[in-house]
Write an enzyme that holds these catalytic residues in place. Structure first.
Site, mmCIF file in Angstrom:
data_model
loop_
_atom_site.group_PDB
_atom_site.id
_atom_site.type_symbol
_atom_site.label_atom_id
_atom_site.label_comp_id
_atom_site.label_asym_id
_atom_site.label_seq_id
_atom_site.Cartn_x
_atom_site.Cartn_y
_atom_site.Cartn_z
ATOM 1 C CG HIS A 139 2.828 2.541 10.763
ATOM 2 N ND1 HIS A 139 3.882 3.175 10.157
ATOM 3 C CD2 HIS A 139 2.225 1.828 9.775
ATOM 4 C CE1 HIS A 139 3.898 2.882 8.867
ATOM 5 N NE2 HIS A 139 2.913 2.052 8.614
ATOM 6 C CG ASN B 53 5.330 3.954 4.537
ATOM 7 O OD1 ASN B 53 4.978 4.276 5.669
ATOM 8 N ND2 ASN B 53 4.863 2.880 3.920
ATOM 9 C CG HIS C 125 -8.995 8.547 7.222
ATOM 10 N ND1 HIS C 125 -8.772 7.497 6.360
ATOM 11 C CD2 HIS C 125 -10.297 8.884 7.065
ATOM 12 C CE1 HIS C 125 -9.893 7.229 5.708
ATOM 13 N NE2 HIS C 125 -10.827 8.049 6.120
HETATM 14 FE FE1 HDD Z 1 -1.151 2.128 6.675
HETATM 15 C C1 HDD Z 1 -1.089 3.165 9.892
HETATM 16 C C2 HDD Z 1 1.409 4.295 5.914
HETATM 17 C C3 HDD Z 1 -1.006 0.817 3.491
HETATM 18 C C4 HDD Z 1 -3.849 0.234 7.339
HETATM 19 N N1 HDD Z 1 -0.056 3.448 7.712
HETATM 20 C C5 HDD Z 1 -0.175 3.746 9.031
HETATM 21 C C6 HDD Z 1 0.765 4.755 9.399
HETATM 22 C C7 HDD Z 1 1.478 5.070 8.281
HETATM 23 C C8 HDD Z 1 0.956 4.249 7.211
HETATM 24 C C9 HDD Z 1 2.594 6.078 8.181
HETATM 25 C C10 HDD Z 1 0.956 5.312 10.787
HETATM 26 C C11 HDD Z 1 0.154 6.555 11.005
HETATM 27 C C12 HDD Z 1 0.423 7.091 12.388
HETATM 28 O O1 HDD Z 1 1.541 7.532 12.636
HETATM 29 O O2 HDD Z 1 -0.498 7.039 13.194
HETATM 30 N N2 HDD Z 1 0.022 2.431 5.052
HETATM 31 C C13 HDD Z 1 0.937 3.443 4.913
HETATM 32 C C14 HDD Z 1 1.357 3.510 3.526
HETATM 33 C C15 HDD Z 1 0.696 2.523 2.855
HETATM 34 C C16 HDD Z 1 -0.159 1.858 3.815
HETATM 35 C C17 HDD Z 1 2.352 4.514 2.971
HETATM 36 C C18 HDD Z 1 0.759 2.161 1.410
HETATM 37 C C19 HDD Z 1 0.808 3.013 0.451
HETATM 38 N N3 HDD Z 1 -2.213 0.747 5.628
HETATM 39 C C20 HDD Z 1 -2.010 0.374 4.317
HETATM 40 C C21 HDD Z 1 -3.054 -0.542 3.914
HETATM 41 C C22 HDD Z 1 -3.873 -0.697 5.002
HETATM 42 C C23 HDD Z 1 -3.328 0.115 6.058
HETATM 43 C C24 HDD Z 1 -3.180 -1.163 2.540
HETATM 44 C C25 HDD Z 1 -5.118 -1.533 5.164
HETATM 45 C C26 HDD Z 1 -5.875 -1.980 4.229
HETATM 46 N N4 HDD Z 1 -2.245 1.716 8.353
HETATM 47 C C27 HDD Z 1 -3.359 0.964 8.372
HETATM 48 C C28 HDD Z 1 -4.085 0.994 9.704
HETATM 49 C C29 HDD Z 1 -3.185 1.962 10.522
HETATM 50 C C30 HDD Z 1 -2.081 2.309 9.549
HETATM 51 C C31 HDD Z 1 -4.379 -0.333 10.286
HETATM 52 C C32 HDD Z 1 -2.694 1.494 11.877
HETATM 53 C C33 HDD Z 1 -2.934 2.627 12.808
HETATM 54 C C34 HDD Z 1 -3.705 3.592 12.063
HETATM 55 O O3 HDD Z 1 -3.914 3.134 10.787
HETATM 56 O O4 HDD Z 1 -4.121 4.643 12.462
HETATM 57 O O5 HDD Z 1 -5.373 1.504 9.554
#
Ligand code: HDD
Length: 714
Positions: free
Chosen positions: A75, A148, A339
């Site tokens: 993202h 999402n 978060h």
């Molecule tokens: Fe995630 C970012 C949505 C599963 C780990 N995620 C991130 C963002 C969105 C989502 C919208 C961007 C937030 C922003 O604008 O800063 N992610 C989802 C959805 C998931 C999902 C709807 C499933 C239901 N994500 C998911 C899993 C993991 C992560 C299973 C890790 C185990 N996601 C992250 C992250 C991010 C992230 C690495 C990258 C930047 C951040 O968190 O702040 O922690």
């Protein structure tokens, strides 16, 4: 006020009185030292070497060298906006969260939309899931809904997330391709992980190429819990529905937009908010009682499953409006930290193993991205409520705690302060819903997660003919880019289980055979997760749920904020142009004059019209519809211009409405005749009432039947 006469502010004395937006201010160093010269380094003589002692130069370059922070690992590319959430239907029967229970309560929000795979500078128009993350600044603290634009996710357990993301990201040897799933590693992974099948169907649908962030649904995806004041809990899914309807572009167009304007979605959101055309979404909850949960044939802890609204309806309880662009991209959109574990009393997470893993990842990632456990003190992340606790120090601490004790319990004045919310009047503490979990420690997936294909099939069958066609095309494109034949072959093994006709169409186009079912390799991997795979519960229904198709959520009654290009040259019909422009603008759309140069144009009766864009700097794909302005001279010049011709042919190919100005059936109107013969949405503006037909056709968004008709002609 004294004028600066065009001189650069700060250089001459008179510039001191020119208006800085925030009041006249001297240029200073980071330590507040007023700076006299910001154009020359300190050197030994005007032609001599620069001096190391130039602390002003060093401070400026030092700061510049460290401007970048690590981009989000997923993202990374996004756009954000401020807004307000307004509750119209309180739900105290389900939750004690104040922002969902106080009548007419308004809560500030910051929303960040994003693509998932591409890096920060990549195109907005990648085929991808879109992030839809909302920070609610409630009176009880921050609530983040990190969702999402699709209601399901690729995998069931967070432990597979790094593998999924590695496979989607550019390939490790050459970092190619950027922001695209159409390559070997993703399809290799997807073909070996059948649990991805359902979300891959969504990814291949038009949901993955939205027309605008303003025209997307939003989903919390995972199952959460709501808890009321009596401590009773229910499961919940969160939903957002855009007032502008859900709309997409077509894939050929998406690829062209990526070249012409990679900031297309960012700009669209920014421009709409600047113009005061604030996007609005309805916010809804899908409440799943324990009894309803027991009736469902799938497991609501499995994030690869959707609960169609035909089974459990969505109750819309409020609206979210975005009404202010950020003042600074980096400070707000880049530094915002979401978060799923940022909760308020009355909301809790479920045992969904994907969500449980997310609870670790999002906090952890802020440390490498923002560099400090104090990221919550950044203005965009700060709760509106005051923070009182004994967490102390750390990098970049902003707060200066006044109290002496930094431990609890303590016996200093105001003994025990800050007090636990449980003993404070008027405070609702956060309490975890007790749930009823127990069991042996196991690394084991529940067998209720083993049905990977029923919902993928239901999704495909729920699409309209054009929706199905686009899914077939998308699979053919994506697998067509896969150079490893065995991977293409293996994926057809998955498609055949979903729908054998779909498998046949795609297999034929990507040059592989249609197998009977899943490949041995796919089964081997699946059996590492479920020993008895595939002999496990499958509900295998052949149902159709219209709400899963985009069509169901389109709105066709308005052309608000749509962009129409008027292709025009000197000698145009002023009266007709004015009539069309007036009506289009009355309907809330934008008419841009696009021609071969910038400046002004002269009509055949001598009136001047200001040009908005030249043909070279815009493109057909950046508009929703075309209007070829009437006037014999103007039209023949437009038709003679090859760039203008490509505007028309692209608009036709992308099923857009094209209106042709009228000038007594001149021979060059052959262009109109030839296009009108090939499909709907090509309109001759002969009479005033034709302008209304033109507007109604634009409101359709696209003339999808044209594409189906052209296909039949092949
Ligand atoms: Fe995630 C970012 C949505 C599963 C780990 N995620 C991130 C963002 C969105 C989502 C919208 C961007 C937030 C922003 O604008 O800063 N992610 C989802 C959805 C998931 C999902 C709807 C499933 C239901 N994500 C998911 C899993 C993991 C992560 C299973 C890790 C185990 N996601 C992250 C992250 C991010 C992230 C690495 C990258 C930047 C951040 O968190 O702040 O922690």
């Amino acid at each position: 006020m004294k004028k600066t006469n065009g001189k650069i502010a700060g250089l001459k004395n008179e510039a001191k009185t020119s208006a800085c937006p925030q009041g006249n201010r001297a240029l200073t160093s980071n330590q507040g030292l007023p700076i006299k010269d910001d154009f020359n380094t300190l050197r030994a003589g005007s032609r001599g070497p620069s001096l190391l002692e130039d602390f002003l130069f060093r401070e400026k370059i030092f700061h510049f060298d460290h401007e970048r922070i690590p981009e989000r690992v997923v993202h990374a590319r996004g756009a954000g906006a401020h807004g307000v959430f307004k509750l119209h239907t309180p739900i105290p029967e389900f939750t004690k969260a104040k922002f969902l229970t106080e009548p007419n309560k308004e809560t500030e929000v910051f929303v960040r939309f994003s693509t998932v795979v591409g890096s920060r500078g990549s195109t907005d128009l990648a085929r991808d899931v879109r992030g839809f993350a909302i920070k609610f600044y409630t009176d009880e603290g921050i609530f983040d809904l990190v969702g999402n634009n699709m209601p399901v996710f690729f995998i069931q357990d967070a432990i597979n997330f790094p593998d999924l993301v590695h496979s989607l990201k550019p390939e490790p040897r050459n970092e190619i391709p950027q922001a695209a799933s159409a390559h070997n590693t993703f399809w290799d992974f997807a073909s070996l992980m059948p649990e991805t099948a359902h979300t891959v169907m969504w990814l291949m649908s038009d949901r993955a190429i939205p027309r605008s962030y303003r025209m997307m649904q939003g989903f919390g995806v995972n199952t959460f819990k709501l808890i009321n004041a009596e401590g009773t809990s229910v499961f919940v899914k969160f939903h957002f529905r855009p007032h502008l309807g859900v709309h997409s572009v077509v894939w050929d167009e998406a690829q062209k937009i990526s070249g012409r304007n990679p900031d297309f979605h960012r700009e669209d959101l920014w421009d709409a908010i600047e113009a005061g055309k604030y996007p609005v979404w309805d916010f809804g909850v899908q409440i799943i009682s324990k009894e309803d949960e027991a009736k469902l044939e799938f497991d609501i802890m499995d994030a690869t499953k959707v609960i169609p609204e035909e089974i459990i309806p969505i109750q819309y309880i409020g609206t979210m409006q975005l009404n202010k662009n950020p003042d600074n991209y980096f400070a707000e959109t880049e530094q915002v930290a979401f978060h799923p574990g940022h909760l308020v009393p009355g909301i809790d997470f479920s045992d969904d193993p994907l969500l449980q893993g997310r609870l670790f990842s999002y906090l952890d990632t802020q440390l490498s991205r923002l560099g400090s456990p104090n990221f919550h003190e950044l203005p965009i992340n700060r709760p509106k409520k005051n923070i009182h606790n004994f967490r102390r120090d750390g990098m970049m601490r902003h707060e200066v705690p006044q109290e002496v004790p930094n431990y609890n319990p303590h016996s200093s004045s105001g003994s025990g302060c800050p007090y636990l919310s449980s003993v404070m009047k008027g405070e609702t503490p956060f309490e975890t819903d007790p749930g009823t979990s127990s069991g042996d420690k196991v690394r084991k997936r529940s067998e209720t997660f083993a049905d990977h294909f029923s919902q993928a099939r239901i999704f495909y069958h729920s699409q309209t003919p054009i929706g199905k066609k686009h899914i077939q095309d998308a699979f053919s494109f994506e697998l067509g880019k896969v150079t490893r034949e065995e991977v293409r072959q293996r994926y057809i093994g998955i498609l055949v289980v979903i729908d054998s006709d779909l498998a046949k169409i795609v297999a034929d186009r990507v040059g592989v055979a249609v197998p009977d079912g899943l490949s041995e390799e796919t089964l081997q991997v699946a059996r590492q997760i479920f020993e008895d795979y595939p002999k496990l519960p499958n509900y295998n229904e052949d149902k159709i749920f219209p709400s899963l198709s985009m069509e169901y959520h389109c709105s066709y009654d308005s052309i608000k904020t749509r962009k129409v290009a008027a292709l025009i040259e000197d000698g145009f019909d002023f009266e007709e142009f004015q009539q069309v422009k007036k009506r289009i603008e009355q309907e809330g759309a934008i008419l841009n004059v696009v021609t071969s140069k910038l400046g002004e144009l002269r009509s055949k009766t001598g009136q001047l019209v200001k040009i908005d864009y030249s043909l070279l700097t815009m493109d057909s794909v950046l508009f929703d519809a075309l209007y070829i302005v009437g006037g014999k001279e103007s039209k023949s010049r437009v038709y003679a211009n090859v760039t203008a011709q490509s505007y028309i042919s692209d608009a036709f190919k992308h099923n857009k409405t094209i209106g042709f100005g009228y000038d007594s059936k001149e021979e060059h109107d052959l262009m109109y005749v030839s296009l009108a013969n090939k499909g709907p949405g090509v309109i001759l503006l002969e009479e005033e009432s034709d302008i209304e037909t033109f507007i109604q056709s634009i409101a359709l968004h696209r003339n999808w039947s044209r594409e189906l008709l052209l296909d039949q002609m092949l």
